[in-house]
Write a protein that holds these residues in place. Structure first.
Motif, short mmCIF file in Angstrom:
data_model
loop_
_atom_site.label_atom_id
_atom_site.label_comp_id
_atom_site.label_asym_id
_atom_site.label_seq_id
_atom_site.Cartn_x
_atom_site.Cartn_y
_atom_site.Cartn_z
N VAL A 41 0.85 -1.20 0.00
CA VAL A 41 0.00 0.00 0.00
C VAL A 41 0.88 1.24 0.00
N PRO A 42 1.10 1.84 -1.17
CA PRO A 42 1.86 3.10 -1.20
C PRO A 42 1.12 4.18 -0.42
N ALA A 43 1.86 5.07 0.20
CA ALA A 43 1.25 6.11 1.04
C ALA A 43 0.20 6.91 0.29
N GLU A 44 0.43 7.20 -0.99
CA GLU A 44 -0.52 8.03 -1.74
C GLU A 44 -1.83 7.30 -2.01
N GLN A 45 -1.86 5.98 -1.84
CA GLN A 45 -3.09 5.20 -2.02
C GLN A 45 -3.74 4.82 -0.68
N ASP A 46 -3.07 5.12 0.41
CA ASP A 46 -3.58 4.78 1.74
C ASP A 46 -4.84 5.59 2.02
N LEU A 47 -5.92 4.90 2.39
CA LEU A 47 -7.20 5.59 2.61
C LEU A 47 -7.15 6.58 3.76
N CYS A 48 -6.32 6.31 4.77
CA CYS A 48 -6.18 7.27 5.88
C CYS A 48 -5.52 8.55 5.43
N VAL A 49 -4.46 8.43 4.66
CA VAL A 49 -3.76 9.61 4.14
C VAL A 49 -4.68 10.39 3.21
N ARG A 50 -5.38 9.67 2.36
CA ARG A 50 -6.31 10.34 1.43
C ARG A 50 -7.43 11.05 2.18
N ALA A 51 -7.96 10.41 3.23
CA ALA A 51 -9.02 11.03 4.03
C ALA A 51 -8.51 12.29 4.73
N ALA A 52 -7.31 12.23 5.27
CA ALA A 52 -6.74 13.38 5.96
C ALA A 52 -6.52 14.55 5.00
N LYS A 53 -6.01 14.25 3.81
CA LYS A 53 -5.79 15.30 2.81
C LYS A 53 -7.11 15.92 2.37
N LEU A 54 -8.12 15.07 2.18
CA LEU A 54 -9.44 15.58 1.78
C LEU A 54 -10.02 16.49 2.85
N LEU A 55 -9.94 16.08 4.10
CA LEU A 55 -10.46 16.90 5.19
C LEU A 55 -9.71 18.22 5.27
N GLN A 56 -8.42 18.18 5.10
CA GLN A 56 -7.62 19.41 5.12
C GLN A 56 -8.05 20.35 4.00
N GLN A 57 -8.23 19.81 2.79
CA GLN A 57 -8.64 20.63 1.65
C GLN A 57 -10.03 21.20 1.83
N GLU A 58 -10.96 20.35 2.24
CA GLU A 58 -12.35 20.77 2.37
C GLU A 58 -12.57 21.77 3.50
N SER A 59 -11.77 21.67 4.55
CA SER A 59 -11.95 22.55 5.70
C SER A 59 -11.07 23.80 5.63
N GLY A 60 -10.04 23.76 4.78
CA GLY A 60 -9.10 24.87 4.72
C GLY A 60 -8.16 24.91 5.91
N CYS A 61 -8.08 23.82 6.64
CA CYS A 61 -7.23 23.75 7.83
C CYS A 61 -5.76 23.71 7.42
N PRO A 62 -4.93 24.58 8.00
CA PRO A 62 -3.52 24.61 7.63
C PRO A 62 -2.68 23.57 8.37
N LEU A 63 -3.28 22.86 9.32
CA LEU A 63 -2.54 21.88 10.12
C LEU A 63 -2.30 20.61 9.32
N GLY A 64 -1.34 19.83 9.76
CA GLY A 64 -1.04 18.55 9.15
C GLY A 64 -1.07 17.46 10.20
N VAL A 65 -0.62 16.28 9.80
CA VAL A 65 -0.60 15.16 10.73
C VAL A 65 0.36 14.09 10.22
N ASP A 66 1.01 13.42 11.15
CA ASP A 66 1.78 12.22 10.84
C ASP A 66 0.91 11.03 11.21
N ILE A 67 0.74 10.11 10.29
CA ILE A 67 -0.15 8.97 10.49
C ILE A 67 0.67 7.69 10.56
N ALA A 68 0.44 6.92 11.60
CA ALA A 68 1.01 5.57 11.72
C ALA A 68 -0.16 4.60 11.84
#
Length: 79
Positions: A10-37
């Motif tokens: 599972v490459p990181a760019e296909q990981d559903l958690c990473v994709r969900a986090a990026k989508l939430l960031q884009q949709e909300s305009g939140c400037p914060l990030g996160v490290d996901i394990a």
């Protein structure tokens, strides 16, 4: 947004958690990030909905962590 551990097959760019986090960031305009394990305890591709559940949990957790206060209905509408 980045995944900090490797998941075989599972490459990181296909990981559903990473994709969900990026989508939430884009949709909300939140400037914060996160490290996901993520640690998988069920077989991948076993039809148990693990990836979808992980993504939903990511949305709920980041909604709280980032103080976005989006309703569950709004989170479910993200596409």
């Amino acid at each position: 947004m980045r995944r900090v551990n490797e998941i075989e097959g599972v490459p990181a760019e296909q990981d559903l958690c990473v994709r969900a986090a990026k989508l939430l960031q884009q949709e909300s305009g939140c400037p914060l990030g996160v490290d996901i394990a993520l640690e998988k305890r069920i077989p991948m591709g076993g039809g148990l909905g693990g990836g979808s559940s992980d993504a939903a949990t990511t949305l709920l957790g980041l909604n709280h962590l980032w103080n976005l206060n989006l309703s569950r209905e709004r989170l479910m509408q993200l596409d």
